[in-house]
Design a protein around this motif. Sequence first.
Motif, PDB file in Angstrom:
ATOM      1  N   GLU A 109      51.385  35.828  51.189  1.00  0.00           N
ATOM      2  CA  GLU A 109      50.207  36.702  51.128  1.00  0.00           C
ATOM      3  C   GLU A 109      49.977  37.204  49.705  1.00  0.00           C
ATOM      4  N   LYS A 110      48.846  37.790  49.479  1.00  0.00           N
ATOM      5  CA  LYS A 110      48.599  38.479  48.221  1.00  0.00           C
ATOM      6  C   LYS A 110      49.125  39.906  48.308  1.00  0.00           C
ATOM      7  N   PRO A 111      49.376  40.653  47.273  1.00  0.00           N
ATOM      8  CA  PRO A 111      49.242  40.218  45.893  1.00  0.00           C
ATOM      9  C   PRO A 111      50.440  39.383  45.437  1.00  0.00           C
ATOM     10  N   ASP A 136      44.582  33.255  49.759  1.00  0.00           N
ATOM     11  CA  ASP A 136      43.536  34.184  49.354  1.00  0.00           C
ATOM     12  C   ASP A 136      42.479  34.028  50.433  1.00  0.00           C
ATOM     13  N   HIS A 137      42.347  35.032  51.296  1.00  0.00           N
ATOM     14  CA  HIS A 137      41.539  34.782  52.498  1.00  0.00           C
ATOM     15  C   HIS A 137      40.069  34.490  52.164  1.00  0.00           C
ATOM     16  N   TYR A 138      39.622  34.815  50.924  1.00  0.00           N
ATOM     17  CA  TYR A 138      38.244  34.468  50.570  1.00  0.00           C
ATOM     18  C   TYR A 138      38.022  32.960  50.614  1.00  0.00           C
ATOM     19  N   MET A 139      39.063  32.201  50.292  1.00  0.00           N
ATOM     20  CA  MET A 139      38.923  30.747  50.291  1.00  0.00           C
ATOM     21  C   MET A 139      38.726  30.204  51.711  1.00  0.00           C
ATOM     22  N   GLY A 140      39.061  31.002  52.706  1.00  0.00           N
ATOM     23  CA  GLY A 140      38.884  30.566  54.092  1.00  0.00           C
ATOM     24  C   GLY A 140      37.494  30.876  54.618  1.00  0.00           C
ATOM     25  N   LYS A 141      36.705  31.588  53.843  1.00  0.00           N
ATOM     26  CA  LYS A 141      35.355  31.943  54.317  1.00  0.00           C
ATOM     27  C   LYS A 141      34.442  30.727  54.179  1.00  0.00           C
ATOM     28  N   GLU A 142      33.689  30.457  55.231  1.00  0.00           N
ATOM     29  CA  GLU A 142      32.822  29.270  55.252  1.00  0.00           C
ATOM     30  C   GLU A 142      31.878  29.244  54.051  1.00  0.00           C
ATOM     31  N   ALA A 164      30.974  44.113  47.351  1.00  0.00           N
ATOM     32  CA  ALA A 164      30.777  45.536  47.660  1.00  0.00           C
ATOM     33  C   ALA A 164      31.312  45.837  49.052  1.00  0.00           C
ATOM     34  N   GLU A 165      31.963  46.976  49.165  1.00  0.00           N
ATOM     35  CA  GLU A 165      32.438  47.423  50.471  1.00  0.00           C
ATOM     36  C   GLU A 165      31.937  48.834  50.709  1.00  0.00           C
ATOM     37  N   SER A 166      31.535  49.142  51.938  1.00  0.00           N
ATOM     38  CA  SER A 166      31.131  50.520  52.221  1.00  0.00           C
ATOM     39  C   SER A 166      32.346  51.324  52.687  1.00  0.00           C
ATOM     40  N   HIS A 176      43.444  53.638  55.816  1.00  0.00           N
ATOM     41  CA  HIS A 176      44.819  54.162  55.903  1.00  0.00           C
ATOM     42  C   HIS A 176      45.716  53.557  54.817  1.00  0.00           C
ATOM     43  N   ARG A 177      45.099  52.832  53.837  1.00  0.00           N
ATOM     44  CA  ARG A 177      45.922  52.112  52.858  1.00  0.00           C
ATOM     45  C   ARG A 177      45.999  52.823  51.505  1.00  0.00           C
ATOM     46  N   GLY A 178      45.771  54.146  51.526  1.00  0.00           N
ATOM     47  CA  GLY A 178      45.773  54.899  50.269  1.00  0.00           C
ATOM     48  C   GLY A 178      47.026  54.673  49.434  1.00  0.00           C
ATOM     49  N   ARG A 238      43.154  44.746  40.508  1.00  0.00           N
ATOM     50  CA  ARG A 238      44.213  43.942  41.121  1.00  0.00           C
ATOM     51  C   ARG A 238      43.851  43.511  42.536  1.00  0.00           C
ATOM     52  N   ASP A 239      43.229  44.430  43.270  1.00  0.00           N
ATOM     53  CA  ASP A 239      43.006  44.197  44.703  1.00  0.00           C
ATOM     54  C   ASP A 239      41.953  43.119  44.952  1.00  0.00           C
ATOM     55  N   ILE A 240      40.929  43.050  44.131  1.00  0.00           N
ATOM     56  CA  ILE A 240      39.802  42.161  44.409  1.00  0.00           C
ATOM     57  C   ILE A 240      39.499  41.193  43.262  1.00  0.00           C
ATOM     58  N   ASN A 262      42.023  38.117  42.354  1.00  0.00           N
ATOM     59  CA  ASN A 262      42.119  37.061  43.363  1.00  0.00           C
ATOM     60  C   ASN A 262      40.749  36.628  43.872  1.00  0.00           C
ATOM     61  N   HIS A 263      40.123  37.440  44.733  1.00  0.00           N
ATOM     62  CA  HIS A 263      38.890  37.001  45.405  1.00  0.00           C
ATOM     63  C   HIS A 263      37.781  36.668  44.402  1.00  0.00           C
ATOM     64  N   VAL A 264      37.570  37.566  43.430  1.00  0.00           N
ATOM     65  CA  VAL A 264      36.466  37.331  42.488  1.00  0.00           C
ATOM     66  C   VAL A 264      36.729  36.092  41.634  1.00  0.00           C
ATOM     67  N   GLY A 306      33.536  47.271  44.387  1.00  0.00           N
ATOM     68  CA  GLY A 306      33.846  48.673  44.603  1.00  0.00           C
ATOM     69  C   GLY A 306      33.952  49.006  46.070  1.00  0.00           C
ATOM     70  N   LYS A 307      34.657  50.091  46.315  1.00  0.00           N
ATOM     71  CA  LYS A 307      34.720  50.649  47.664  1.00  0.00           C
ATOM     72  C   LYS A 307      33.736  51.815  47.723  1.00  0.00           C
ATOM     73  N   ARG A 308      33.308  52.119  48.954  1.00  0.00           N
ATOM     74  CA  ARG A 308      32.326  53.195  49.180  1.00  0.00           C
ATOM     75  C   ARG A 308      31.032  52.957  48.401  1.00  0.00           C
ATOM     76  N   ILE A 313      27.718  35.524  50.641  1.00  0.00           N
ATOM     77  CA  ILE A 313      28.970  35.125  51.287  1.00  0.00           C
ATOM     78  C   ILE A 313      29.216  35.924  52.558  1.00  0.00           C
ATOM     79  N   GLN A 314      28.842  37.186  52.560  1.00  0.00           N
ATOM     80  CA  GLN A 314      28.914  38.011  53.758  1.00  0.00           C
ATOM     81  C   GLN A 314      28.096  39.272  53.542  1.00  0.00           C
ATOM     82  N   PRO A 315      27.606  39.935  54.572  1.00  0.00           N
ATOM     83  CA  PRO A 315      27.831  39.608  55.973  1.00  0.00           C
ATOM     84  C   PRO A 315      26.820  38.585  56.519  1.00  0.00           C
TER      85      PRO A 315
HETATM   86  C1  BG6 Z   1      41.607  42.500  50.775  1.00  0.00           C
HETATM   87  C2  BG6 Z   1      41.744  43.800  50.026  1.00  0.00           C
HETATM   88  O1  BG6 Z   1      42.234  41.468  50.064  1.00  0.00           O
HETATM   89  O2  BG6 Z   1      40.239  42.198  50.941  1.00  0.00           O
HETATM   90  C3  BG6 Z   1      41.018  44.919  50.741  1.00  0.00           C
HETATM   91  O3  BG6 Z   1      43.104  44.126  49.884  1.00  0.00           O
HETATM   92  C4  BG6 Z   1      39.586  44.527  51.028  1.00  0.00           C
HETATM   93  O4  BG6 Z   1      41.057  46.121  50.000  1.00  0.00           O
HETATM   94  C5  BG6 Z   1      39.518  43.161  51.690  1.00  0.00           C
HETATM   95  O5  BG6 Z   1      39.008  45.506  51.864  1.00  0.00           O
HETATM   96  C6  BG6 Z   1      38.097  42.669  51.792  1.00  0.00           C
HETATM   97  O6  BG6 Z   1      38.054  41.522  52.589  1.00  0.00           O
HETATM   98  P1  BG6 Z   1      36.723  41.105  53.340  1.00  0.00           P
HETATM   99  O7  BG6 Z   1      37.066  39.805  53.978  1.00  0.00           O
HETATM  100  O8  BG6 Z   1      36.413  42.194  54.310  1.00  0.00           O
HETATM  101  O9  BG6 Z   1      35.669  40.991  52.283  1.00  0.00           O
END
Ligand code: BG6
Length: 501
Positions: free
Chosen positions: A159-161, A189-195, A227-229, A234-236, A246-248, A251-253, A351-353, A390-392
């Motif tokens: 898994e990441k990281p 990197d679960h982004y690579m699994g997104k269609e 972007a995430e809303s 619970h992952r503070g 590091r989080d996004i 890897n994903h970007v 970003g979050k929120r 890519i989503q939603p």
């Molecule tokens: C994870 C991050 O890798 O991806 C999370 O650790 C993030 O912080 C999540 O919320 C976002 O994934 P998705 O598939 O909802 O865009």
Amino acid sequence: MAIQRHAPRHAFVIFGASGDLASRKIFPALRDLAASSELPDQFVVVGVARTELDDAGFRRLVLDATGDEEERWSEMVAKFRYVAGDYGDDSTFARLCEVLNDLDEAQATGGNRVYYLATVPALFGPIATALARHGAARPTAGAHTAASGGEPFIRIVVEKPYGRDLAGAQALDRVMHAAFDESQIYRIDHYMGKETVQNLIALRFANAVFEPIWNRRYVDQVQVTVAESLGVEHRGGFYETAGALRDIVQNHVMQVVSLTLMEPPAASDAQSIRDEKVKLLRAIEVLTPDAVAGNVIRAQYSQGAIGSEPVCGYRSEPGVAPDSETETYVALRLSADNWRWAGVPIYVRTGKRLPKRLTEVALQFRGVPHLPFQGRLSRDLGPNVLVIQIQPDEGIMLSFGAKVPGPEFRVRSVSMDFSYKAAFNERPPDAYERLLLDAMVGDATLFIRTDEVDQAWRIVDPVLATFSDGSTSLHHYAAGAWGPHEANLLLERQGHRWRTP
Ligand code: BG6
């Protein structure tokens, strides 16, 4: 790449089996694979974790996470096994090996194993080393016979990281490579699994119309938004040690950027695609500490509202220090110094929120050499933009100018929309479902190779260094806003603007 395949017989070992990731992602993905008949009868999950459970308790935990409506799935779960123990204790691994050997006899799993490391990252190395010490890491020729008649396979999904920085990732790699061959390691990197992420490859290389304009001559700028809303939920505690970069971004970007900008691969196999991705990452300019100041904005959300719901600021989230300096938003201006992309800004923000959940890649094209419709006539005309959402709402949009009906020659931007849902009337597999099946069948195309990890850290590392030494200031944005004002200035200085999704 997307061929219909079925998993061969094997034991699937989950380390961290009583944890959150297993319940939220892995068990449901396995259930869905079972429901679509991708898993063979000779398939058994072995859970490993510190939590004291017996086989029956583990089976209940799995069914609580997945439901028990699917008969085939419930029958499979009835065979699942559990090994409770500390990861630092050799007897845990000795017992695991006994269970695996039993299963080769009793369930005909054929010596094939897929290990899944769903633990905290600090345990990745120690678990790999312990598996090797117990002779459970590399396939031993002739020790077992797999159903296919070939050698049994042993793979490990991580898994990441993957590391906290370049040095950490390389240190982890040294430990992993002492136990497993690179060809056995599947970094997820679960982004690579997104269609829709995979569709970037189809869009670019299955169509003649896009490739000729996919370069600096026609593309003015590239914008990637993740972007995430949601906040940190619970992952503070974890997020405090990570932050948005590091989080996004690491890897994903970087995965999305490399698929969007890489050169055409000769084939769609793991080596060809990953070779091109890594070449692109290598071309991304590393920012010097001085350059970070003009090209990177970091920020943290404060109290605000998502829609009409008031939400707290990051520093008031559970597990977060009241004076935390961790960024929940980052915007960067990158560039790829190669023949195709020299001089094209690659703007990235996450970003979050933020106001909504949205991941997209937008290519904004240069204007026409001369616009015959001046002033009022073209007031509502914007540039051509190709957006891969890519989503939603997975889809592709192309905005272009059209004549407004009426006696005048007024033009304005309109959009041509392609929606995945409307075009394909079937459920796309969840990212984890897709990636787990790929690991089981041994297709590493969508997993991250060691040199890709290194290149992504190489880009991110110097930026991180300026975060930890305090030389990049932390801005603030109200939850529910599109990031801080300074992120707008980053583009405005270049005469550009963020897209308003
Ligand atoms: C994870 C991050 O890798 O991806 C999370 O650790 C993030 O912080 C999540 O919320 C976002 O994934 P998705 O598939 O909802 O865009």
